[in-house]
Design a protein around this motif. Structure first.
Motif, PDB file in Angstrom:
ATOM      1  N   VAL A 356       4.431  -2.817  -9.495  1.00  0.00           N
ATOM      2  CA  VAL A 356       4.995  -2.777  -8.155  1.00  0.00           C
ATOM      3  C   VAL A 356       4.117  -3.633  -7.246  1.00  0.00           C
ATOM      4  N   ARG A 357       4.750  -4.345  -6.329  1.00  0.00           N
ATOM      5  CA  ARG A 357       4.007  -5.171  -5.369  1.00  0.00           C
ATOM      6  C   ARG A 357       4.751  -5.174  -4.037  1.00  0.00           C
ATOM      7  N   ALA A 358       4.023  -4.944  -2.938  1.00  0.00           N
ATOM      8  CA  ALA A 358       4.605  -5.000  -1.594  1.00  0.00           C
ATOM      9  C   ALA A 358       4.279  -6.346  -0.972  1.00  0.00           C
ATOM     10  N   ARG A 359       5.265  -6.912  -0.263  1.00  0.00           N
ATOM     11  CA  ARG A 359       5.082  -8.249   0.313  1.00  0.00           C
ATOM     12  C   ARG A 359       5.509  -8.241   1.775  1.00  0.00           C
ATOM     13  N   GLY A 360       4.813  -9.077   2.572  1.00  0.00           N
ATOM     14  CA  GLY A 360       5.129  -9.220   3.975  1.00  0.00           C
ATOM     15  C   GLY A 360       4.129  -8.522   4.860  1.00  0.00           C
TER      16      GLY A 360
END
Length: 456
Positions: A356-360
């Motif tokens: 999982v990776r969060a972006r922004g």
């Protein structure tokens, strides 16, 4: 001048005037105004926003009315407050010192920066000292707070189901009980409606009446910041000393016994981007919607593990959020052949992905496996880690419990710890949800019996 009743509250952030609502904390008012970056990380100046909304994570520390490093999620908003973001000398929204990540891709070891030259090393050290840290000293000398001292028989710390049950049980045994709760309402995690088996609002109302009938003294907005062995000569027969922070000052409480039912602390899931603004604890978002009527957008991605993930996702739906995806990051649920989702979560848009990776900034996309999901924010749903710190201060033994993600207080069936006078109950000993009230009742009875109080 104070606005009329029901009107907005004006305050400022870095000199810019904003408006919040009555009942807001500084954090909820900032989120209401669209502010998501509250501070910068100490070393790399990465953007940080609130996470837990309970004063435990340290990601929403602001300078408020000239006082540094106050948790914005715990400070009630007042008219005319002056708020400033810390650790961002060149501006929190576009801090050029963020370039440290790119200039030092391996890592920045400031202890060994430019050490081959004594002069340059001292210059680098002074620069590092000025760019890091958690704010400057207050603008002026703060007024001294009044103090008070009181003696009690049994003090219960925490006004959730475990603490309420402990107080009632001890009072029914004949003990004189004082119940301290850090928030302005009783109920604790039961108010969030996550666990379908935990006590509901009807139970809480019934218990409020039972507290009054049992003559339990309840003090709200009373945060216990320390529990210590009492070695004061003034009251040698009272073995417990509690330090309590109240809006009007500090109170030292001497007690014969203490029941610690402080609940648990939201914790993050380790994935890239989890520390970015726009990633919040699921329980924190539920409390934010319940107490301040603030929502961080309309569409959430919820990521977590196990039963907490499913229950928190459903609770967020009930709180008014649409769920873009519910991501099981553990990959541990068995999925029958031919079925896309486990039966227990068939009503949720579930996706199983270990990566999982969060972006922004703030987060606007969650990458789960090969899928990129657009969202307004990300909620992390993991079981709260036991809040063991007060019991540890008292000298009670703890043990690490992997499935709880933290240290639980070691206690027997009656809540007795390794130290004679502190007892523990509820999430602090690993008994959450439906078991918390039973754990509290046993600890209350055990505490009263240990003191030898007469049964009514």
């Amino acid at each position: 001048m104070e606005p009329t009743a029901g009107g907005p509250l004006g305050f400022s952030l870095d000199g810019e005037r904003l408006e919040g609502a009555r009942g807001d904390t500084v954090a909820s008012a900032l989120l209401r105004a669209g502010v998501t970056t509250f501070t910068r990380s100490i070393k790399y100046h990465r953007p940080r926003g609130p996470f837990c909304f309970s004063g435990s994570c340290g990601q929403c520390l602001l300078r408020i009315d000239g006082v540094p490093s106050l948790p914005a999620c715990r400070v009630p908003l007042r008219e005319g407050m002056r708020c400033a973001r810390q650790n961002a000398p060149l501006g929190a929204d576009a801090d050029v010192l963020r370039a440290a990540d790119f200039l030092f891709p391996e890592r920045l070891d400031h202890h060994h920066l430019l050490v081959r030259s004594r002069l340059l090393g001292r210059v680098a050290l002074e620069v590092a000292r000025r760019l890091a840290g958690l704010g400057e000293l207050p603008d002026s000398v703060q007024p001294s707070q009044p103090g008070a001292l009181r003696e009690e028989q049994v003090v219960v710390v925490g006004g959730g189901p475990a603490g309420i049950s402990a107080a009632i049980a001890a009072a029914h045994r004949g003990a004189r009980v004082l119940l301290l709760e850090r928030d302005d309402r009783l109920g604790g995690a039961a108010l969030l409606g996550i666990d379908p088996e935990s006590p509901d609002s009807a139970w809480l109302e019934q218990q409020r009446r039972a507290l009054a009938e049992a003559k339990v003294e309840v003090i709200l907005d009373a945060e216990v910041i320390g529990v210590y062995p009492n070695d004061a000569a003034a009251a040698p027969r009272k073995p417990a000393l509690l330090s309590v922070r109240r809006p009007g000052g500090l109170v030292a409480v001497l007690a014969d016994a203490v029941v610690i039912a402080a609940g648990g602390v939201s914790q993050p899931l380790p994935f890239p981007g989890v520390d970015r603004p726009g990633v919040y604890a699921a329980r924190g978002l539920l409390g934010l919607a319940l107490h301040s009527n603030v929502r961080v957008g309309a569409r959430l991605c919820v990521v977590g593990e196990g039963r907490e993930l499913v229950d928190a996702a459903r609770a967020l739906q009930r709180a008014g959020y649409a769920l873009a995806r519910v991501v099981d990051a553990s990959g541990s649920w068995p999925v029958p052949s031919g079925e896309a989702t486990p039966p227990v979560a068939s009503d949720l848009p579930l996706l199983r992905a270990r990566e999982v990776r969060a972006r922004g900034n703030p987060v606007r996309e969650l990458r789960a496996g090969d899928e990129a999901v657009s969202c307004d924010a990300v909620a992390v749903a993991l079981p709260p880690a036991p809040a063991h710190e007060l019991a540890s201060q008292a000298g009670a033994r703890t043990q690490f419990v992997a499935e709880l993600g933290g240290f639980a207080v070691s206690a027997d069936a009656s809540g007795r710890t390794s130290v004679p006078w502190p007892f523990a109950a509820g999430r602090a000993v690993g008994a959450g949800g439906a078991r918390s009230s039973d754990s509290g009742a046993r600890a209350g009875l055990g505490c009263a019996d240990a003191l030898g109080v007469a049964r009514p």
